[in-house]
Design a protein around this motif. Sequence first.
Motif, PDB file in Angstrom:
ATOM      1  N   ALA A   1      57.878 113.327  59.781  1.00  0.00           N
ATOM      2  CA  ALA A   1      57.208 114.568  59.366  1.00  0.00           C
ATOM      3  C   ALA A   1      57.153 115.542  60.530  1.00  0.00           C
ATOM      4  CB  ALA A   1      55.804 114.270  58.837  1.00  0.00           C
ATOM      5  N   ARG A   2      56.800 115.049  61.707  1.00  0.00           N
ATOM      6  CA  ARG A   2      56.756 115.921  62.884  1.00  0.00           C
ATOM      7  C   ARG A   2      58.144 116.442  63.234  1.00  0.00           C
ATOM      8  NH1 ARG A   2      54.004 112.262  66.464  1.00  0.00           N
ATOM      9  NH2 ARG A   2      52.019 111.882  65.507  1.00  0.00           N
ATOM     10  N   ALA A   3      59.149 115.560  63.186  1.00  0.00           N
ATOM     11  CA  ALA A   3      60.527 115.969  63.500  1.00  0.00           C
ATOM     12  C   ALA A   3      61.025 117.016  62.503  1.00  0.00           C
ATOM     13  CB  ALA A   3      61.452 114.756  63.502  1.00  0.00           C
ATOM     14  N   ALA A   4      60.519 116.952  61.266  1.00  0.00           N
ATOM     15  CA  ALA A   4      60.906 117.907  60.223  1.00  0.00           C
ATOM     16  C   ALA A   4      60.038 119.168  60.254  1.00  0.00           C
ATOM     17  CB  ALA A   4      60.799 117.243  58.851  1.00  0.00           C
ATOM     18  N   ASP A   5      59.169 119.284  61.250  1.00  0.00           N
ATOM     19  CA  ASP A   5      58.270 120.436  61.422  1.00  0.00           C
ATOM     20  C   ASP A   5      57.267 120.577  60.287  1.00  0.00           C
ATOM     21  OD1 ASP A   5      59.236 121.247  63.914  1.00  0.00           O
ATOM     22  OD2 ASP A   5      60.844 122.415  62.998  1.00  0.00           O
ATOM     23  N   ILE A   6      56.818 119.456  59.756  1.00  0.00           N
ATOM     24  CA  ILE A   6      55.749 119.457  58.755  1.00  0.00           C
ATOM     25  C   ILE A   6      54.461 119.087  59.490  1.00  0.00           C
ATOM     26  CG2 ILE A   6      54.847 118.444  56.637  1.00  0.00           C
ATOM     27  CD1 ILE A   6      57.721 117.692  55.897  1.00  0.00           C
ATOM     28  N   PRO A   7      53.453 119.937  59.446  1.00  0.00           N
ATOM     29  CA  PRO A   7      52.209 119.603  60.141  1.00  0.00           C
ATOM     30  C   PRO A   7      51.619 118.302  59.596  1.00  0.00           C
ATOM     31  CG  PRO A   7      52.183 121.879  59.366  1.00  0.00           C
ATOM     32  CD  PRO A   7      53.393 121.225  58.772  1.00  0.00           C
ATOM     33  N   ALA A   8      51.396 117.352  60.498  1.00  0.00           N
ATOM     34  CA  ALA A   8      50.826 116.062  60.104  1.00  0.00           C
ATOM     35  C   ALA A   8      49.832 115.633  61.178  1.00  0.00           C
ATOM     36  CB  ALA A   8      51.931 115.028  59.945  1.00  0.00           C
ATOM     37  N   ASP A   9      48.653 115.243  60.745  1.00  0.00           N
ATOM     38  CA  ASP A   9      47.579 114.863  61.656  1.00  0.00           C
ATOM     39  C   ASP A   9      47.824 113.452  62.190  1.00  0.00           C
ATOM     40  OD1 ASP A   9      45.260 114.439  63.024  1.00  0.00           O
ATOM     41  OD2 ASP A   9      43.926 114.838  61.340  1.00  0.00           O
TER      42      ASP A   9
ATOM     43  N   ALA B   1      51.634 130.792  54.996  1.00  0.00           N
ATOM     44  CA  ALA B   1      51.168 129.766  54.067  1.00  0.00           C
ATOM     45  C   ALA B   1      50.525 128.647  54.882  1.00  0.00           C
ATOM     46  CB  ALA B   1      52.334 129.225  53.255  1.00  0.00           C
ATOM     47  N   ARG B   2      49.331 128.248  54.468  1.00  0.00           N
ATOM     48  CA  ARG B   2      48.614 127.183  55.168  1.00  0.00           C
ATOM     49  C   ARG B   2      48.200 126.119  54.170  1.00  0.00           C
ATOM     50  NH1 ARG B   2      42.799 128.204  56.705  1.00  0.00           N
ATOM     51  NH2 ARG B   2      42.729 127.339  54.680  1.00  0.00           N
ATOM     52  N   PRO B   3      48.566 124.857  54.428  1.00  0.00           N
ATOM     53  CA  PRO B   3      48.169 123.788  53.512  1.00  0.00           C
ATOM     54  C   PRO B   3      46.650 123.676  53.421  1.00  0.00           C
ATOM     55  CG  PRO B   3      49.774 123.000  55.119  1.00  0.00           C
ATOM     56  CD  PRO B   3      49.351 124.374  55.555  1.00  0.00           C
ATOM     57  N   VAL B   4      46.171 123.394  52.231  1.00  0.00           N
ATOM     58  CA  VAL B   4      44.742 123.218  52.020  1.00  0.00           C
ATOM     59  C   VAL B   4      44.338 121.778  52.328  1.00  0.00           C
ATOM     60  CG1 VAL B   4      42.910 123.306  50.265  1.00  0.00           C
ATOM     61  CG2 VAL B   4      44.660 125.073  50.327  1.00  0.00           C
ATOM     62  N   THR B   5      45.241 120.827  52.087  1.00  0.00           N
ATOM     63  CA  THR B   5      44.960 119.417  52.329  1.00  0.00           C
ATOM     64  C   THR B   5      45.837 118.906  53.470  1.00  0.00           C
ATOM     65  OG1 THR B   5      46.602 118.749  50.691  1.00  0.00           O
ATOM     66  CG2 THR B   5      44.335 119.001  49.916  1.00  0.00           C
ATOM     67  N   GLU B   6      45.519 117.696  53.955  1.00  0.00           N
ATOM     68  CA  GLU B   6      46.271 117.078  55.042  1.00  0.00           C
ATOM     69  C   GLU B   6      46.673 115.665  54.655  1.00  0.00           C
ATOM     70  OE1 GLU B   6      43.839 117.123  58.514  1.00  0.00           O
ATOM     71  OE2 GLU B   6      44.089 119.263  58.833  1.00  0.00           O
ATOM     72  N   GLY B   7      47.409 115.017  55.536  1.00  0.00           N
ATOM     73  CA  GLY B   7      47.759 113.619  55.350  1.00  0.00           C
ATOM     74  C   GLY B   7      49.127 113.446  54.716  1.00  0.00           C
ATOM     75  N   PRO B   8      49.463 112.203  54.407  1.00  0.00           N
ATOM     76  CA  PRO B   8      50.794 111.908  53.880  1.00  0.00           C
ATOM     77  C   PRO B   8      51.062 112.562  52.527  1.00  0.00           C
ATOM     78  CG  PRO B   8      49.385 109.969  53.776  1.00  0.00           C
ATOM     79  CD  PRO B   8      48.657 110.999  54.569  1.00  0.00           C
ATOM     80  N   GLU B   9      50.034 112.689  51.697  1.00  0.00           N
ATOM     81  CA  GLU B   9      50.228 113.330  50.398  1.00  0.00           C
ATOM     82  C   GLU B   9      50.601 114.799  50.570  1.00  0.00           C
ATOM     83  OE1 GLU B   9      47.472 111.565  51.217  1.00  0.00           O
ATOM     84  OE2 GLU B   9      47.806 109.739  50.053  1.00  0.00           O
TER      85      GLU B   9
ATOM     86  N   VAL C   1      52.367 115.935  53.102  1.00  0.00           N
ATOM     87  CA  VAL C   1      53.776 115.908  53.506  1.00  0.00           C
ATOM     88  C   VAL C   1      54.661 115.771  52.265  1.00  0.00           C
ATOM     89  CG1 VAL C   1      55.538 114.625  54.804  1.00  0.00           C
ATOM     90  CG2 VAL C   1      53.268 114.995  55.812  1.00  0.00           C
ATOM     91  N   LEU C   2      54.294 114.864  51.373  1.00  0.00           N
ATOM     92  CA  LEU C   2      55.076 114.682  50.139  1.00  0.00           C
ATOM     93  C   LEU C   2      55.017 115.936  49.267  1.00  0.00           C
ATOM     94  CD1 LEU C   2      54.229 110.962  49.285  1.00  0.00           C
ATOM     95  CD2 LEU C   2      56.229 111.878  50.491  1.00  0.00           C
ATOM     96  N   ALA C   3      53.876 116.618  49.261  1.00  0.00           N
ATOM     97  CA  ALA C   3      53.758 117.871  48.496  1.00  0.00           C
ATOM     98  C   ALA C   3      54.654 118.954  49.089  1.00  0.00           C
ATOM     99  CB  ALA C   3      52.301 118.329  48.456  1.00  0.00           C
ATOM    100  N   ASP C   4      54.754 119.009  50.415  1.00  0.00           N
ATOM    101  CA  ASP C   4      55.657 119.973  51.051  1.00  0.00           C
ATOM    102  C   ASP C   4      57.106 119.687  50.660  1.00  0.00           C
ATOM    103  OD1 ASP C   4      53.542 121.257  52.230  1.00  0.00           O
ATOM    104  OD2 ASP C   4      53.989 120.594  54.276  1.00  0.00           O
ATOM    105  N   ILE C   5      57.449 118.410  50.600  1.00  0.00           N
ATOM    106  CA  ILE C   5      58.806 118.027  50.193  1.00  0.00           C
ATOM    107  C   ILE C   5      59.022 118.409  48.732  1.00  0.00           C
ATOM    108  CG2 ILE C   5      60.345 116.055  49.826  1.00  0.00           C
ATOM    109  CD1 ILE C   5      58.833 114.759  52.286  1.00  0.00           C
ATOM    110  N   ALA C   6      58.018 118.173  47.886  1.00  0.00           N
ATOM    111  CA  ALA C   6      58.106 118.548  46.474  1.00  0.00           C
ATOM    112  C   ALA C   6      58.275 120.063  46.335  1.00  0.00           C
ATOM    113  CB  ALA C   6      56.859 118.080  45.718  1.00  0.00           C
TER     114      ALA C   6
END
Length: 185
Positions: free
Chosen positions: A38-46, A112-120, A122-127
Amino acid sequence: MSFIFLGNALWLDFVNTQIIDGELVDLIGGGDAFLQWARAADIPADERATHGFDRALTETRLFREQLRAAANDLAAGTALNPAFIADINRRMADHPVATVLENSGSGWATRARPVTEGPERVLADIASDFARFVATEGTNVRKCSNERCCIMFYDTSKNHTRRWCSMEACGNRAKAAGRRARVAQ
């Protein structure tokens, strides 16, 4: 860990986290690897949510399989599974994105700023990337022509004739094999 980013689309790069290198290799074999991807793909992940990434592995792998099936459907020009599209819509609805106004230093800009965090998230960003792709491009998804390779990609070449995941890997191997075959005759 080294990840493959040859798909020309985030969702295809996610599909390509399962490769064949003599045998099937899962590049996101654990929650830590999923977080690193997720980090390598530039998706913010805590980072603090590592245990959440471990718990989400089964769902992650299932979603990746569904995306691979969708990539194959797009490559074949067949209809997408309606249940899968409903799942894409659910993921985006469960993890919305808010638009915020920020001072970018050189003026105002929206982001655009995600409202939620975590693996879900990341999957939502992919979706979301998949949904954007299908709505705007939707064609020219290809599988590498190397029989031993399973990399999927979006063909952005001018004439849409790209055959290999990369010329450096599969393309050069195919050219060398063809040359050896011609010399042997």
